[in-house]
Design a protein around this motif. Sequence first.
Motif, PDB file in Angstrom:
ATOM      1  N   ILE A  42     -47.725 -18.625 -13.620  1.00 29.91           N
ATOM      2  CA  ILE A  42     -47.331 -17.351 -13.038  1.00 29.91           C
ATOM      3  C   ILE A  42     -47.643 -17.160 -11.604  1.00 29.91           C
ATOM      4  N   GLY A  43     -46.663 -16.847 -11.078  1.00 29.69           N
ATOM      5  CA  GLY A  43     -47.086 -15.874  -9.830  1.00 29.69           C
ATOM      6  C   GLY A  43     -48.204 -17.566  -8.411  1.00 29.69           C
ATOM      7  N   SER A  83     -42.747 -17.752 -11.764  1.00 32.34           N
ATOM      8  CA  SER A  83     -42.078 -18.588 -10.747  1.00 32.34           C
ATOM      9  C   SER A  83     -41.327 -18.658 -10.481  1.00 32.34           C
ATOM     10  N   VAL A  84     -39.960 -18.603 -11.697  1.00 32.40           N
ATOM     11  CA  VAL A  84     -38.688 -18.025 -11.391  1.00 32.40           C
ATOM     12  C   VAL A  84     -38.335 -17.448  -9.787  1.00 32.40           C
ATOM     13  N   LYS A  85     -37.356 -18.190  -9.303  1.00 33.29           N
ATOM     14  CA  LYS A  85     -36.817 -17.739  -7.897  1.00 33.29           C
ATOM     15  C   LYS A  85     -35.357 -18.044  -7.719  1.00 33.29           C
ATOM     16  N   GLY A  94     -41.776 -12.334 -12.164  1.00 35.37           N
ATOM     17  CA  GLY A  94     -42.585 -11.678 -11.686  1.00 35.37           C
ATOM     18  C   GLY A  94     -41.871 -11.147 -10.079  1.00 35.37           C
ATOM     19  N   GLY A  95     -42.839 -12.043  -9.727  1.00 34.29           N
ATOM     20  CA  GLY A  95     -42.568 -11.829  -7.823  1.00 34.29           C
ATOM     21  C   GLY A  95     -41.659 -11.470  -7.175  1.00 34.29           C
ATOM     22  N   ALA A  96     -40.317 -12.461  -7.753  1.00 36.82           N
ATOM     23  CA  ALA A  96     -38.993 -12.367  -7.290  1.00 36.82           C
ATOM     24  C   ALA A  96     -37.947 -11.081  -7.718  1.00 36.82           C
TER      25      ALA A  96
END
Length: 252
Positions: free
Chosen positions: A172-173, A212-214, A233-235
């Motif tokens: 995660i992240g 960290s799925v992108k 999350g981030g994406a």
Amino acid sequence: MRRKLVAGNWKMYGTLAGNADLLDAVRSGMEQARNVDCAVCVPFPYLPQAQQKLSGSGVKWGAQNVHQMDKGAYTGEVSAAMLRDFGCSYVIVGHSERRAYFGESSHLVAEKFLAAQRAGLIPILCVGETLEQRENGATENVVAGQLDALIDLGGVQALRDAVVAYEPVWAIGTGKTATSAQAQAVHTFIRQRIASHDGQTAAELCILYGGSVKANNAPELFAMPDIDGGLIGGASLVADDFLAICRAGART
Ligand code: PEP
């Protein structure tokens, strides 16, 4: 066949002005997407904005936490009924950040999950192991314990209108994604564990992968037979990236 779901988890980021552009872009980008469900889980103060921007579209919205009691003297807390008042469909419970930084036990997470369902929300139950637990070969034990806490409290039927998100804490992240084979192995384990109580619930359950799925790794992850989408999350904070992940969900 289970329909894919891609859900964003904005965490404690964003501003009213920045969110407006992001929500508009997600709404218009999803207009043509027919074969995937899409949602954004936003911080509490932004729920009215999400409701205003997304109402009438195919994009749903939700929150990232909820209190386990239906009402009461719990200053600073937010009930599931309050989330419904703002049109939420989903709420994330048991995210690893809540477990690690706010001391949420699996029992408490199960209480929150059931409170969400009592109010008509769909809980997204996060489960997953730390790197140390994985290296010690404890992944299945940890995930089983997190699932069993819910099944003990609410019965396997609690998983009928729910989503489970397998989120290995180490992914995660961090930019480290579980390989599609690693993720599939844990998703299979989750489905089999639930199937040992009720086969139909297990077969129909939506199990997301998060970590960290992108846009570039989503297609391979989503092609796995037991991965029914992603918790992002981030994406999810960049419209083009999030929409590309949603499109990957629509294709697989
Ligand atoms: C998350 O916030 O649940 C998450 C999976 O974050 P990221 O996609 O940034 O790893």
